[in-house]
Write an enzyme that holds these catalytic residues in place. Structure first.
Site, PDB file in Angstrom:
ATOM      1  N   ARG A 234       0.864  -1.190   0.000  1.00 59.69           N
ATOM      2  CA  ARG A 234       0.000   0.000   0.000  1.00 59.69           C
ATOM      3  C   ARG A 234       0.899   1.238   0.000  1.00 59.69           C
ATOM      4  O   ARG A 234       1.914   1.281   0.717  1.00 59.69           O
ATOM      5  CB  ARG A 234      -0.920   0.039   1.229  1.00 59.69           C
ATOM      6  CG  ARG A 234      -2.133  -0.883   1.140  1.00 59.69           C
ATOM      7  CD  ARG A 234      -3.147  -0.443   0.073  1.00 59.69           C
ATOM      8  NE  ARG A 234      -4.289  -1.348   0.000  1.00 59.69           N
ATOM      9  CZ  ARG A 234      -4.393  -2.388  -0.824  1.00 59.69           C
ATOM     10  NH1 ARG A 234      -3.401  -2.672  -1.663  1.00 59.69           N
ATOM     11  NH2 ARG A 234      -5.474  -3.130  -0.838  1.00 59.69           N
ATOM     12  N   ASP A 258       4.438  -0.384  -6.970  1.00 57.80           N
ATOM     13  CA  ASP A 258       3.183  -0.723  -7.659  1.00 57.80           C
ATOM     14  C   ASP A 258       2.028   0.063  -7.035  1.00 57.80           C
ATOM     15  O   ASP A 258       0.904  -0.002  -7.528  1.00 57.80           O
ATOM     16  CB  ASP A 258       2.907  -2.227  -7.549  1.00 57.80           C
ATOM     17  CG  ASP A 258       1.687  -2.649  -8.357  1.00 57.80           C
ATOM     18  OD1 ASP A 258       1.645  -2.312  -9.568  1.00 57.80           O
ATOM     19  OD2 ASP A 258       0.770  -3.260  -7.795  1.00 57.80           O
ATOM     20  N   GLU A 263      -2.453   7.474  -4.940  1.00 59.30           N
ATOM     21  CA  GLU A 263      -2.810   6.837  -6.217  1.00 59.30           C
ATOM     22  C   GLU A 263      -4.291   6.965  -6.562  1.00 59.30           C
ATOM     23  O   GLU A 263      -4.669   6.843  -7.725  1.00 59.30           O
ATOM     24  CB  GLU A 263      -2.425   5.349  -6.198  1.00 59.30           C
ATOM     25  CG  GLU A 263      -3.264   4.506  -5.243  1.00 59.30           C
ATOM     26  CD  GLU A 263      -2.906   3.021  -5.297  1.00 59.30           C
ATOM     27  OE1 GLU A 263      -1.720   2.689  -5.186  1.00 59.30           O
ATOM     28  OE2 GLU A 263      -3.830   2.197  -5.444  1.00 59.30           O
ATOM     29  N   HIS A 295      -0.598  -0.141  -9.794  1.00 58.09           N
ATOM     30  CA  HIS A 295      -1.367  -1.093  -8.974  1.00 58.09           C
ATOM     31  C   HIS A 295      -1.852  -2.277  -9.838  1.00 58.09           C
ATOM     32  O   HIS A 295      -3.047  -2.565  -9.889  1.00 58.09           O
ATOM     33  CB  HIS A 295      -2.567  -0.397  -8.290  1.00 58.09           C
ATOM     34  CG  HIS A 295      -2.959  -1.065  -7.000  1.00 58.09           C
ATOM     35  ND1 HIS A 295      -3.295  -0.362  -5.873  1.00 58.09           N
ATOM     36  CD2 HIS A 295      -3.072  -2.378  -6.664  1.00 58.09           C
ATOM     37  CE1 HIS A 295      -3.612  -1.212  -4.903  1.00 58.09           C
ATOM     38  NE2 HIS A 295      -3.470  -2.438  -5.359  1.00 58.09           N
TER      39      HIS A 295
HETATM   40  P1  NAD Z   1      -1.758 -11.176   4.862  1.00 53.84           P
HETATM   41  O1  NAD Z   1      -2.807 -10.680   5.802  1.00 53.84           O
HETATM   42  O2  NAD Z   1      -1.733 -12.619   4.489  1.00 53.84           O
HETATM   43  O3  NAD Z   1      -0.305 -10.818   5.468  1.00 53.84           O
HETATM   44  C1  NAD Z   1       0.031  -9.595   6.034  1.00 53.84           C
HETATM   45  C2  NAD Z   1       1.101  -9.843   7.066  1.00 53.84           C
HETATM   46  O4  NAD Z   1       1.544  -8.571   7.558  1.00 53.84           O
HETATM   47  C3  NAD Z   1       0.604 -10.658   8.274  1.00 53.84           C
HETATM   48  O5  NAD Z   1       1.460 -11.741   8.512  1.00 53.84           O
HETATM   49  C4  NAD Z   1       0.641  -9.641   9.417  1.00 53.84           C
HETATM   50  O6  NAD Z   1       0.935 -10.217  10.672  1.00 53.84           O
HETATM   51  C5  NAD Z   1       1.758  -8.717   8.948  1.00 53.84           C
HETATM   52  N1  NAD Z   1       1.756  -7.424   9.620  1.00 53.84           N
HETATM   53  C6  NAD Z   1       0.712  -6.729  10.136  1.00 53.84           C
HETATM   54  N2  NAD Z   1       1.153  -5.587  10.705  1.00 53.84           N
HETATM   55  C7  NAD Z   1       2.503  -5.576  10.558  1.00 53.84           C
HETATM   56  C8  NAD Z   1       3.515  -4.678  10.939  1.00 53.84           C
HETATM   57  N3  NAD Z   1       3.240  -3.581  11.646  1.00 53.84           N
HETATM   58  N4  NAD Z   1       4.780  -4.986  10.623  1.00 53.84           N
HETATM   59  C9  NAD Z   1       5.091  -6.124   9.940  1.00 53.84           C
HETATM   60  N5  NAD Z   1       4.157  -7.019   9.543  1.00 53.84           N
HETATM   61  C10 NAD Z   1       2.883  -6.736   9.856  1.00 53.84           C
HETATM   62  O7  NAD Z   1      -1.850 -10.244   3.585  1.00 53.84           O
HETATM   63  P2  NAD Z   1      -1.270 -10.536   2.126  1.00 53.84           P
HETATM   64  O8  NAD Z   1      -2.305 -11.229   1.320  1.00 53.84           O
HETATM   65  O9  NAD Z   1       0.090 -11.112   2.239  1.00 53.84           O
HETATM   66  O10 NAD Z   1      -1.201  -9.042   1.549  1.00 53.84           O
HETATM   67  C11 NAD Z   1      -0.257  -8.111   2.058  1.00 53.84           C
HETATM   68  C12 NAD Z   1      -0.642  -6.736   1.550  1.00 53.84           C
HETATM   69  O11 NAD Z   1      -0.470  -6.681   0.130  1.00 53.84           O
HETATM   70  C13 NAD Z   1      -2.133  -6.392   1.751  1.00 53.84           C
HETATM   71  O12 NAD Z   1      -2.345  -5.810   3.017  1.00 53.84           O
HETATM   72  C14 NAD Z   1      -2.421  -5.425   0.648  1.00 53.84           C
HETATM   73  O13 NAD Z   1      -2.263  -4.098   1.150  1.00 53.84           O
HETATM   74  C15 NAD Z   1      -1.314  -5.687  -0.383  1.00 53.84           C
HETATM   75  N6  NAD Z   1      -1.835  -6.158  -1.670  1.00 53.84           N
HETATM   76  C16 NAD Z   1      -1.475  -5.487  -2.797  1.00 53.84           C
HETATM   77  C17 NAD Z   1      -1.925  -5.921  -4.035  1.00 53.84           C
HETATM   78  C18 NAD Z   1      -1.524  -5.222  -5.324  1.00 53.84           C
HETATM   79  O14 NAD Z   1      -2.143  -5.468  -6.374  1.00 53.84           O
HETATM   80  N7  NAD Z   1      -0.498  -4.396  -5.325  1.00 53.84           N
HETATM   81  C19 NAD Z   1      -2.782  -7.020  -4.111  1.00 53.84           C
HETATM   82  C20 NAD Z   1      -3.116  -7.697  -2.940  1.00 53.84           C
HETATM   83  C21 NAD Z   1      -2.638  -7.258  -1.719  1.00 53.84           C
END
Ligand code: NAD
Length: 330
Positions: A234, A258, A263, A295
């Site tokens: 994000r 990305d 954005e 994105h």
């Molecule tokens: P997920 O929930 O499986 O994993 C997120 C991880 O981050 C968890 O293990 C959590 O414990 C950890 N976390 C939470 N707070 C934290 C902190 N302060 N410091 C370190 N780690 C922390 O989520 P995911 O499916 O792996 O997705 C991760 C992120 O990717 C999403 O939150 C979303 O913002 C982003 N995303 C982006 C796209 C894109 O197209 N660019 C698509 C999907 C997801």
């Protein structure tokens, strides 16, 4: 159920219509984003379906509830754009698609790392102009380099597995311990160690009040000279102005984005005929060692199919009074 979709593109219509043949909901696709002025368009729908940059604040949620909307279905994983406390107070459940293809995002992360390292984006332009000189295109072996992953959830773990295949040393930080990352041979560490030792840092944690501007002047100061920073998570995890300073003094030698904090005013639209007013974004684009995609990390056919299937299943579960496995808790 009648579902009004905001912020849709032709590919949303295609995948949702195809998958909906098994579900039989009434689908109404709107191109406009959801905000306070467009919320009345949800009238008559029991479900509103939104994407990452739709504004779902307290005002919008009140409007939706007053118009009879009973469920908010996010067709994405992140939910930082939703005022969950107000949704709970209005008794309006929020569901999401927690994981639709961690591979799509992890593979795009690698695409950014590899393109920045081997300068593929620059080589493409050079060769098209008949310039086959290699000066300025030198990269480094990924094998043996240290990569730090912040966030070891679904996407962080797939990224770790791919990087291990490249022969990288992988450091990881998360607020939760991760047995799965131990099994992959990820060295679980604290942020100062990860900042100090990583040649490449890639962000895979959600945007929360704790992670807002996680990458700022102070954290950049702790990083290795000449490091690579990648953000497919994000935009607001990064303080754009601090990163520009990091690029200017060459502490950050490569930046792959990305996502971008502002954005919502830019991405997913064709802005090529307009003057972009965001000076921080334009300054970032002016560096030839910065690679920005709009994105698109999630954007594979497999992911879009899964997004449609899981979103429509969430809605069917709600319709049938089943437990909402993908409800977002406030
Ligand atoms: P997920 O929930 O499986 O994993 C997120 C991880 O981050 C968890 O293990 C959590 O414990 C950890 N976390 C939470 N707070 C934290 C902190 N302060 N410091 C370190 N780690 C922390 O989520 P995911 O499916 O792996 O997705 C991760 C992120 O990717 C999403 O939150 C979303 O913002 C982003 N995303 C982006 C796209 C894109 O197209 N660019 C698509 C999907 C997801």
């Amino acid at each position: 159920m009648t579902i009004t979709f905001f912020n849709t593109k032709p590919y949303d219509h295609q995948f949702f219509e195809e998958v909906n043949q098994q579900y039989g909901h009434q689908l109404r696709f709107l191109e406009v984003p959801l905000n306070a002025s467009t919320a009345p368009l949800a009238q008559g729908a029991e479900v509103v379906c939104v994407f990452v940059n739709d504004v779902v604040d307290a005002q919008v949620l009140h409007q939706l509830a007053e118009n009879g909307v009973q469920l908010l279905a996010l067709r994405c994983a992140g939910f930082n754009n939703v005022d969950l406390k107000t949704a709970a107070a209005l008794n309006l459940p929020v569901v999401r698609v927690p994981a639709y293809s961690p591979y799509a995002v992890a593979e795009h992360t690698l695409a950014l790392i590899l393109a920045l390292n081997r300068k593929t984006h620059r080589a493409y332009n050079r060769v098209r102009e008949g310039n086959f000189a290699l000066n300025g295109l030198m990269g480094f072996d990924l094998h043996g380099r240290t990569v730090g992953l912040i966030g070891l959830g679904a996407i962080g773990l797939v990224t770790a597995r791919i990087l291990k295949g490249f022969g990288c040393r992988v450091l990881g930080y998360d607020v939760q311990p991760s047995a799965a990352s131990d099994e992959l041979g990820v060295e679980f560490t604290d942020l100062p160690t990860l900042y100090a030792q990583s040649d490449i840092i890639s962000l895979h944690c959600p945007l929360t009040p704790q992670t807002y501007h996680l990458i700022n002047e102070e954290s950049i100061n702790q990083m290795k000279e000449g490091m690579m920073l990648i953000n497919t998570s994000r935009g607001a995890l990064i303080d754009g102005r601090a990163v520009i300073e990091g690029l200017k003094c060459e502490k950050i030698k490569y930046l792959g984005l990305d996502v971008y904090e502002e954005e919502g005013d830019l991405f997913f639209e064709d802005m090529s005929g307009k003057v972009i007013q965001d000076d921080v974004f334009m300054r970032l684009l002016s560096f030839n060692n910065v690679l920005v995609t709009g994105h698109q990390a999630f954007f594979t056919a497999d992911a879009l199919h899964n997004i449609a299937r899981i979103t429509l299943q969430n809605i069917t579960d709600f319709e049938q009074g089943k437990p909402l496995a993908n409800a977002v808790k406030s």
